[in-house]
Design a protein around this motif. Sequence first.
Motif, PDB file in Angstrom:
ATOM      1  N   THR A  70       0.829  -1.189   0.000  1.00  0.00           N
ATOM      2  CA  THR A  70       0.000   0.000   0.000  1.00  0.00           C
ATOM      3  C   THR A  70       0.864   1.239   0.000  1.00  0.00           C
ATOM      4  OG1 THR A  70      -1.612  -1.237   1.260  1.00  0.00           O
ATOM      5  CG2 THR A  70      -1.912   1.137   1.145  1.00  0.00           C
ATOM      6  N   THR A  91      -1.332   1.748  -9.261  1.00  0.00           N
ATOM      7  CA  THR A  91      -2.750   1.458  -9.056  1.00  0.00           C
ATOM      8  C   THR A  91      -3.548   2.732  -8.813  1.00  0.00           C
ATOM      9  OG1 THR A  91      -2.198  -0.701  -8.111  1.00  0.00           O
ATOM     10  CG2 THR A  91      -4.389   0.159  -7.658  1.00  0.00           C
ATOM     11  N   ALA A 113      -8.644  -2.578  -4.239  1.00  0.00           N
ATOM     12  CA  ALA A 113      -7.527  -3.452  -4.592  1.00  0.00           C
ATOM     13  C   ALA A 113      -7.621  -4.766  -3.831  1.00  0.00           C
ATOM     14  CB  ALA A 113      -6.200  -2.767  -4.276  1.00  0.00           C
ATOM     15  N   PRO A 116     -10.416   5.079  -4.898  1.00  0.00           N
ATOM     16  CA  PRO A 116     -10.004   3.892  -4.141  1.00  0.00           C
ATOM     17  C   PRO A 116     -10.760   3.770  -2.816  1.00  0.00           C
ATOM     18  CG  PRO A 116      -8.406   5.636  -3.828  1.00  0.00           C
ATOM     19  CD  PRO A 116      -9.435   6.177  -4.786  1.00  0.00           C
ATOM     20  N   TRP A 134      -2.478  -1.462  -2.481  1.00  0.00           N
ATOM     21  CA  TRP A 134      -2.366  -0.417  -3.491  1.00  0.00           C
ATOM     22  C   TRP A 134      -0.891  -0.068  -3.693  1.00  0.00           C
ATOM     23  CZ3 TRP A 134      -6.959  -0.498  -0.777  1.00  0.00           C
ATOM     24  CH2 TRP A 134      -8.139  -0.186  -1.487  1.00  0.00           C
TER      25      TRP A 134
END
Length: 278
Positions: free
Chosen positions: A22, A198, A189, A209, A194
């Motif tokens: 992430t 992305t 995701a 997101p 992430w």
Amino acid sequence: MQKDQLFTRRRMLFAGAAALGTAGSAGSLLAACTEESAQTAAAPAPGPQARQALKSSAFRLQPLTGDGPPRAAPHKLKVRREPILQISGRGRHMMLTFDDGPNPDYTPHILDTLAKYGVRAMFFLCGECVVDNRELVARMAEEGHVVGNHTWTHPLLTTLSRKQIRSEMVRTSDIIEDTYGERPQWFRAPYGAWNRATFQLEAELGMEPMAWTVDTTDWMTPGTGTIVDRVEKGAAPGVVVLSHDAGGDRSQTVHAIREWLPHLIDSGYHLTVPSRRV
């Protein structure tokens, strides 16, 4: 069920890697959510009196902004550095989300329960699951649920090239639009992993997101009672609840929602979804 078992094995393998993939400070925020779930799991189950007053969550994370699915021609959005973990707004509002579906064995039962109580939710769909279950996606549209993109094959995106990530997103958005009637504006995701590519690609494709605040960890099949306790203990204004309607045996999820959903409603919570643009 072979595909569902594969999802479960992937999740067990990649759960630890997700937080590392992430981008920016989102990694620490998601880790905080995972930590809260672990603490909740260790706590003793509440008695009848404890359930009368749901405790407020300690998390007051980045609020959700934006609307629902975009127009047919999605426009580019601002590139975020971290996913959205909480909804904004006054009052006791929460949002329910379901990942990995649709699945003919579990999704219909979840939709039935949501319909019984007049509740709408968000479903983050995998494109390869949509192929054989288009009627369930059409039902989601008819009943007012919001559909998001959860990639085509549920891969760990941080291990893919930019071209591969884009293909996973675009193919899924295409089949959702063909079936649901609108392209998704929301992306989640797989494994909560992430990275910069992305975030950039989903913004180019007009998607925000969306992560979560409370993880039921139902993918671990911890037992119906444990799932119920995690939702009820984590309930608080602005919370986004993560559950699954596919990716393994989700019978515990189906049974749990029948118990915790009416309890949340009786406790004064309003279950909401992002509004759609007009």
